[in-house]
Write a protein that holds these residues in place. Sequence first.
Motif, mmCIF file in Angstrom:
data_model
loop_
_atom_site.group_PDB
_atom_site.id
_atom_site.type_symbol
_atom_site.label_atom_id
_atom_site.label_comp_id
_atom_site.label_asym_id
_atom_site.label_seq_id
_atom_site.Cartn_x
_atom_site.Cartn_y
_atom_site.Cartn_z
ATOM 1 N N VAL A 1 0.843 -1.199 0.000
ATOM 2 C CA VAL A 1 0.000 0.000 0.000
ATOM 3 C C VAL A 1 0.877 1.246 0.000
ATOM 4 C CG1 VAL A 1 -1.751 1.318 1.237
ATOM 5 C CG2 VAL A 1 -1.895 -1.187 1.168
ATOM 6 N N VAL A 2 0.662 2.091 -0.999
ATOM 7 C CA VAL A 2 1.402 3.345 -1.152
ATOM 8 C C VAL A 2 0.412 4.491 -1.052
ATOM 9 C CG1 VAL A 2 2.900 4.698 -2.669
ATOM 10 C CG2 VAL A 2 3.064 2.191 -2.665
ATOM 11 N N VAL A 3 0.768 5.529 -0.304
ATOM 12 C CA VAL A 3 -0.098 6.695 -0.146
ATOM 13 C C VAL A 3 0.551 7.902 -0.795
ATOM 14 C CG1 VAL A 3 -1.212 8.261 1.497
ATOM 15 C CG2 VAL A 3 -1.106 5.804 1.988
ATOM 16 N N ASP A 4 -0.213 8.611 -1.622
ATOM 17 C CA ASP A 4 0.267 9.850 -2.243
ATOM 18 C C ASP A 4 0.478 10.939 -1.204
ATOM 19 O OD1 ASP A 4 0.736 9.579 -4.950
ATOM 20 O OD2 ASP A 4 -1.326 10.051 -5.537
ATOM 21 N N MET A 5 1.568 11.673 -1.343
ATOM 22 C CA MET A 5 1.757 12.887 -0.563
ATOM 23 C C MET A 5 1.077 14.027 -1.320
ATOM 24 S SD MET A 5 5.693 12.400 0.756
ATOM 25 C CE MET A 5 5.591 13.828 1.833
ATOM 26 N N PRO A 6 0.127 14.720 -0.691
ATOM 27 C CA PRO A 6 -0.628 15.733 -1.420
ATOM 28 C C PRO A 6 0.193 16.973 -1.741
ATOM 29 C CG PRO A 6 -1.219 15.771 0.898
ATOM 30 C CD PRO A 6 -0.313 14.586 0.710
ATOM 31 N N ALA A 7 -0.269 17.730 -2.714
ATOM 32 C CA ALA A 7 0.399 18.973 -3.091
ATOM 33 C C ALA A 7 0.527 19.878 -1.876
ATOM 34 C CB ALA A 7 -0.398 19.677 -4.185
ATOM 35 N N GLY A 8 1.704 20.487 -1.725
ATOM 36 C CA GLY A 8 1.961 21.385 -0.618
ATOM 37 C C GLY A 8 2.564 20.728 0.597
ATOM 38 N N SER A 9 2.693 19.402 0.570
ATOM 39 C CA SER A 9 3.193 18.689 1.750
ATOM 40 C C SER A 9 4.681 18.348 1.658
ATOM 41 C CB SER A 9 2.391 17.404 1.979
ATOM 42 O OG SER A 9 2.660 16.447 0.969
ATOM 43 N N TYR A 10 5.329 18.654 0.520
ATOM 44 C CA TYR A 10 6.724 18.233 0.367
ATOM 45 C C TYR A 10 7.586 19.135 -0.505
ATOM 46 C CZ TYR A 10 4.987 16.364 -4.098
ATOM 47 O OH TYR A 10 4.410 16.226 -5.335
ATOM 48 N N GLU A 11 6.998 19.995 -1.323
ATOM 49 C CA GLU A 11 7.761 20.721 -2.325
ATOM 50 C C GLU A 11 8.674 21.806 -1.765
ATOM 51 O OE1 GLU A 11 4.525 20.278 -2.127
ATOM 52 O OE2 GLU A 11 3.518 20.306 -4.075
ATOM 53 N N ASP A 12 8.231 22.468 -0.679
ATOM 54 C CA ASP A 12 8.926 23.681 -0.256
ATOM 55 C C ASP A 12 10.220 23.423 0.497
ATOM 56 O OD1 ASP A 12 7.631 22.609 1.925
ATOM 57 O OD2 ASP A 12 6.969 24.529 2.753
ATOM 58 N N SER A 13 10.339 22.272 1.170
ATOM 59 C CA SER A 13 11.566 22.018 1.922
ATOM 60 C C SER A 13 11.719 20.538 2.223
ATOM 61 C CB SER A 13 11.565 22.800 3.241
ATOM 62 O OG SER A 13 10.622 22.244 4.151
ATOM 63 N N ILE A 14 12.956 20.156 2.468
ATOM 64 C CA ILE A 14 13.247 18.779 2.859
ATOM 65 C C ILE A 14 12.599 18.477 4.202
ATOM 66 C CG2 ILE A 14 15.096 17.211 3.568
ATOM 67 C CD1 ILE A 14 16.893 18.606 1.509
#
Length: 278
Positions: free
Chosen positions: A87-100
């Motif tokens: 089972v793989v869950v998508d990380m939604p937009a805004g939850s990962y792009e801005d910083s490590i």
Amino acid sequence: MASDASAATTRITPAALLSRKGGEPIVCLTAYTYPIARLLDPHVDLLLVGDSVAMVLHGHKTTLGATMDMMISHGQAVMRGAARACVVVDMPAGSYEDSIENALASAQRIVRETGCDAVKLEGGVAIAAQIAAIVAAGIPVMGHIGLLPQSVEKEGGYKIKGRSDANIAALHADARAVEAAGAFSVVIEGTVEPVAADISAMLAIPTIGIGASPRCDGQILVIDDAIGLTVDRVPKFVKEYALLRDIVSDAAESYAKDVRARAFPGPEHLFSPSKDKA
């Protein structure tokens, strides 16, 4: 959070899927609910709790309507129903792009609260550092390159990839970056077939196609598309294996007729004074 599915069944791991590069095709479908996960689990290798849930179940126009709380809630439901599929869950937009830091905290929250086997991020070169950090923290990552639904507003629509030399070069760079960052697999979406096939041959990790190439190491579809429940436009790359929207509509029509004619409920649906069961 532990799964409610049977502990006696061995779950397919990301490592097991990685080992299938070039072997038996990997069967993937999306799932967002407990009953669908239960029904799909015996037949697939991987269930993706996709951010497409925002469109499919919640009526948003794009996947940008997905939130962390939404993804976690649906991830928990799927984990309760999946005993063997990875089972793989998508990380939604805004939850990962801005910083490590944000990416790692988001991934850790998803895994902690759902118990899922891996997370998925969209992008290549631009988010390679985030993928590497999540993998280094012990969380398997599935990548996603090509057409990126979370970038639809920025790109002005859903645009097929691989139709120019510059874009092909960018796709190759993204694929290499995702692999080098430690992802165990990568989705290739909405990409010209020969380009998707070349990328699949180039990489040492499995590729999962959606509107890409039969030469990918696996395929994925949105379950509602695959079973004919999609009520809006059906994408070109979809094959409908059933037409459940007709069945649902016909059932609702029959039910409405029975209620209006007072034909339902009938005697067999009613409770008597004796101790019968519901």
